[in-house]
Design an enzyme around this catalytic site. Structure first.
Site, PDB file in Angstrom:
ATOM      1  N   ASP A  13      31.933  83.362  37.670  1.00 25.15           N
ATOM      2  CA  ASP A  13      31.577  81.531  36.660  1.00 25.15           C
ATOM      3  C   ASP A  13      30.541  80.818  37.592  1.00 25.15           C
ATOM      4  OD1 ASP A  13      31.193  78.929  35.268  1.00 25.15           O
ATOM      5  OD2 ASP A  13      33.330  78.365  36.547  1.00 25.15           O
ATOM      6  N   ASP A  15      29.564  76.735  37.612  1.00 25.28           N
ATOM      7  CA  ASP A  15      30.121  75.814  38.065  1.00 25.28           C
ATOM      8  C   ASP A  15      31.480  75.382  38.563  1.00 25.28           C
ATOM      9  OD1 ASP A  15      27.471  74.644  35.571  1.00 25.28           O
ATOM     10  OD2 ASP A  15      27.272  74.318  37.659  1.00 25.28           O
TER      11      ASP A  15
HETATM   12  O1  PSU Z   1      32.900  67.984  33.047  1.00 25.74           O
HETATM   13  C1  PSU Z   1      32.225  68.275  32.497  1.00 25.74           C
HETATM   14  N1  PSU Z   1      31.675  70.027  33.235  1.00 25.74           N
HETATM   15  C2  PSU Z   1      30.965  71.071  32.997  1.00 25.74           C
HETATM   16  C3  PSU Z   1      30.772  71.037  31.574  1.00 25.74           C
HETATM   17  C4  PSU Z   1      29.687  71.832  31.031  1.00 25.74           C
HETATM   18  O2  PSU Z   1      30.631  73.766  31.166  1.00 25.74           O
HETATM   19  C5  PSU Z   1      29.050  73.807  31.789  1.00 25.74           C
HETATM   20  C6  PSU Z   1      29.478  74.731  33.403  1.00 25.74           C
HETATM   21  O3  PSU Z   1      30.807  76.140  32.636  1.00 25.74           O
HETATM   22  P1  PSU Z   1      30.843  77.334  33.265  1.00 25.74           P
HETATM   23  O4  PSU Z   1      30.822  76.813  34.728  1.00 25.74           O
HETATM   24  O5  PSU Z   1      31.767  77.917  32.454  1.00 25.74           O
HETATM   25  O6  PSU Z   1      29.726  77.637  33.608  1.00 25.74           O
HETATM   26  C7  PSU Z   1      28.300  72.834  32.046  1.00 25.74           C
HETATM   27  O7  PSU Z   1      26.629  73.587  31.890  1.00 25.74           O
HETATM   28  C8  PSU Z   1      28.156  72.116  30.878  1.00 25.74           C
HETATM   29  O8  PSU Z   1      27.462  72.144  30.479  1.00 25.74           O
HETATM   30  C9  PSU Z   1      31.317  69.683  30.690  1.00 25.74           C
HETATM   31  O9  PSU Z   1      30.111  69.540  29.464  1.00 25.74           O
HETATM   32  N2  PSU Z   1      32.275  68.729  31.278  1.00 25.74           N
HETATM   33 MG    MG Z   2      33.324  76.241  35.654  1.00 21.07          MG
END
Ligand code: PSU
Ligand code: MG
Length: 228
Positions: A13, A15
């Site tokens: 993943d 973020d």
């Molecule tokens: O506090 C939050 N963080 C992240 C997201 C969303 O989650 C995604 C990241 O998810 P992942 O790490 O699963 O890619 C980001 O692109 C964003 O759209 C969100 O809605 N709220």
């Molecule tokens: Mg994430």
């Protein structure tokens, strides 16, 4: 018999795992809902992390009773992203682990819920680093990813895009969010979780393993070359 199965591919993943962007997301969402006198709570964060932007927008609007449509919310949050996501940092532990796996020729990929535009924005300072991955799946815009996390789609699609298309049980997922952990489990993959401090105990227990930093994953337990 080890609790961990031997794996050959690692799916990351982005973020909250590779990039330290979750504090920026919290700021972006708080800036927006704060204009309406509301608070972006950890509960809302937990529910929205990993989801498709419009799903997150719809959920936040409903919970906070905001006077706007999901599309209006998404346009406003995009303005925040343009302001806040220009200068992202890679977690030091992630840099160490990814370079180690790459130099040991372990196939690795990225599976993020972001759209391709959001991915480009957040990674523009880190182009060399992201070249170390076999491929990147941007769930927000990829036509094959029908449903966002916690559906398994994005991880199954990522596994299928490696040249040797490994079976799910040969893949290890690395995630920070409960939605992401559920998606990996539904995909039939083992999952290492690096939870943020606000993720409660009961949302951590489904992970194969919980660590505080990527470079602390006991790689040899999964049949991978040790980092030590
Ligand atoms: O506090 C939050 N963080 C992240 C997201 C969303 O989650 C995604 C990241 O998810 P992942 O790490 O699963 O890619 C980001 O692109 C964003 O759209 C969100 O809605 N709220
Ligand atoms: Mg994430």
């Amino acid at each position: 018999m080890s609790k961990y199965k031997q794996i050959s591919h690692v799916i990351f993943d982005m973020d909250g795992v590779l990039l330290d962007t979750e504090p920026l997301y919290t700021k972006a969402f708080q800036n927006l809902v704060g204009r309406h006198g509301k608070t972006f709570t950890f509960d809302l964060k937990l529910k929205s992390m990993g989801s498709h932007r419009l799903e997150a927008a719809k959920m936040i609007i409903e919970e906070l009773d905001l006077p706007m449509t999901p599309v209006e919310f998404d346009t406003l949050i995009e303005e925040q992203y343009q302001l806040l996501m220009n200068d992202t940092e890679i977690f030091p532990g992630a840099k160490k682990l990814v370079h180690h796996l790459s130099s040991n020729k372990i196939p690795i990929s990225v599976a993020t819920s972001s759209s391709i535009d959001s991915f480009e924005l957040k990674t523009k300072k880190h182009k060399e680093f992201f070249k170390l991955f076999d491929h990147v799946v941007c769930g927000g815009t990829d036509p094959e990813v029908k449903q966002g996390k916690p559906s398994p789609d994005i991880f199954l699609i990522s596994a299928s895009r490696f040249p040797d298309a490994p079976k799910p049980e040969k893949c290890l997922v690395v995630e920070d969010s409960p939605n992401g952990v559920q998606a990996a489990i539904s995909a039939g993959m083992q999952v290492v979780m690096i939870p943020d401090h606000y993720v409660p105990e009961e949302r951590r227990r489904d992970a194969t393993l919980v660590v505080s930093s990527l470079d602390l994953i006991p790689l040899e337990k999964f049949g991978l070359p040790s980092l030590k």
